[in-house]
Design an enzyme around this catalytic site. Sequence first.
Site, PDB file in Angstrom:
ATOM      1  N   LYS A  35       7.156  -5.526   6.182  1.00 40.96           N
ATOM      2  CA  LYS A  35       7.361  -6.562   7.194  1.00 40.96           C
ATOM      3  C   LYS A  35       6.647  -6.152   8.484  1.00 40.96           C
ATOM      4  O   LYS A  35       7.249  -5.570   9.386  1.00 40.96           O
ATOM      5  CB  LYS A  35       8.856  -6.785   7.410  1.00 40.96           C
ATOM      6  CG  LYS A  35       9.546  -7.297   6.140  1.00 40.96           C
ATOM      7  CD  LYS A  35      11.010  -7.595   6.362  1.00 40.96           C
ATOM      8  CE  LYS A  35      11.662  -8.099   5.078  1.00 40.96           C
ATOM      9  NZ  LYS A  35      11.081  -9.349   4.576  1.00 40.96           N
TER      10      LYS A  35
ATOM     11  N   CYS B 184       8.801  -1.499  10.491  1.00 37.68           N
ATOM     12  CA  CYS B 184       7.560  -0.761  10.244  1.00 37.68           C
ATOM     13  C   CYS B 184       7.903   0.510   9.479  1.00 37.68           C
ATOM     14  O   CYS B 184       8.543   1.408  10.036  1.00 37.68           O
ATOM     15  CB  CYS B 184       6.850  -0.420  11.552  1.00 37.68           C
ATOM     16  SG  CYS B 184       5.360   0.585  11.321  1.00 37.68           S
TER      17      CYS B 184
ATOM     18  N   ALA C 226       0.606  -7.217  10.518  1.00 36.03           N
ATOM     19  CA  ALA C 226      -0.547  -7.384   9.624  1.00 36.03           C
ATOM     20  C   ALA C 226      -0.214  -8.353   8.495  1.00 36.03           C
ATOM     21  O   ALA C 226      -1.059  -9.149   8.065  1.00 36.03           O
ATOM     22  CB  ALA C 226      -0.956  -6.027   9.049  1.00 36.03           C
TER      23      ALA C 226
ATOM     24  N   CYS D 293      -0.137  -0.303   7.736  1.00 35.90           N
ATOM     25  CA  CYS D 293       0.703   0.628   8.485  1.00 35.90           C
ATOM     26  C   CYS D 293      -0.190   1.685   9.119  1.00 35.90           C
ATOM     27  O   CYS D 293      -0.609   2.630   8.446  1.00 35.90           O
ATOM     28  CB  CYS D 293       1.722   1.273   7.556  1.00 35.90           C
ATOM     29  SG  CYS D 293       2.913   2.306   8.425  1.00 35.90           S
TER      30      CYS D 293
END
Length: 279
Positions: free
Chosen positions: A173, A31, A176, A208
């Site tokens: 990655k 993330c 979502a 994000c």
Amino acid sequence: GPGNADCTWKVLSAIKGGDLLFTFPNAPIKCAGAPQKIMYLADAHLRKAGVRDNCSLTYHTALPAIFGVPKYAAALSKLAAEKDCGVETTSHLVEVDGEGREAVFEDMGTGKQSTQKFDMLHVGPPCAPSPVYATSPLADSAGWVDVNKHTLQHNTYKNVFGIGDCNSCPTGKTAAKVAAESGVLYGNVRRLMKGKELKQSYDGYTSCPLTVGNDKLILAEFGYDGAILETLPFNQAKPRWLTYFLKKEVMPPLYWHGLIRGTWRGPGLVRKIAHLGTA
């Protein structure tokens, strides 16, 4: 894992002053927002505890900007300045002396190294592809499953598809990403089984949710080449309570009862409705 989160809170809650460093690695990461989310949460905690003036917070990122998408980078740079959080770009953590509480950073442009003292160091760990596929014929030169970035079909083995962290699609990655890819995968696998042309196309959508305090959030949504793919009909680069509520109360059920069960395929339809079919 959860143990590391508990450890982070234990260390942070004991801080009464000093230098706090937060890092983003020179490698893919699960993330991209996580390493700086914790900085904003730390800032909020330290202010509530009445010790923020005794602390220096600095975010070191190997990227040339605080975030990879210009729209959100501008908003986050402004936010970091407002919160008096330092930002060091192209700064890559290469060594840690835990006993001496020193971190060594390398400038990605010049190669010059510098050492900084710390009272708390939060490291965004570099991630890598799993050896299960990285060492197989399915992998590209970087170790990811080599797929067409739109159809998700393998570039060599046409009966193979890849979604999620494992594939080579050049986008974040995230969960979502998996949700948006799942609908494309479902449609294209069905068409392949019927001998038809693959028509479903993945646009690189990823998200994000950047928690920037105890009750505010910037909801970054974007696709390939930084294309903005915001779901809601307002500027999501602005910290809002509503997007924080969505992250805290709506997204977990979507994950557990939608994505995991294969029924949530991303917010594409919601986006079209919210933007009256123009998105």
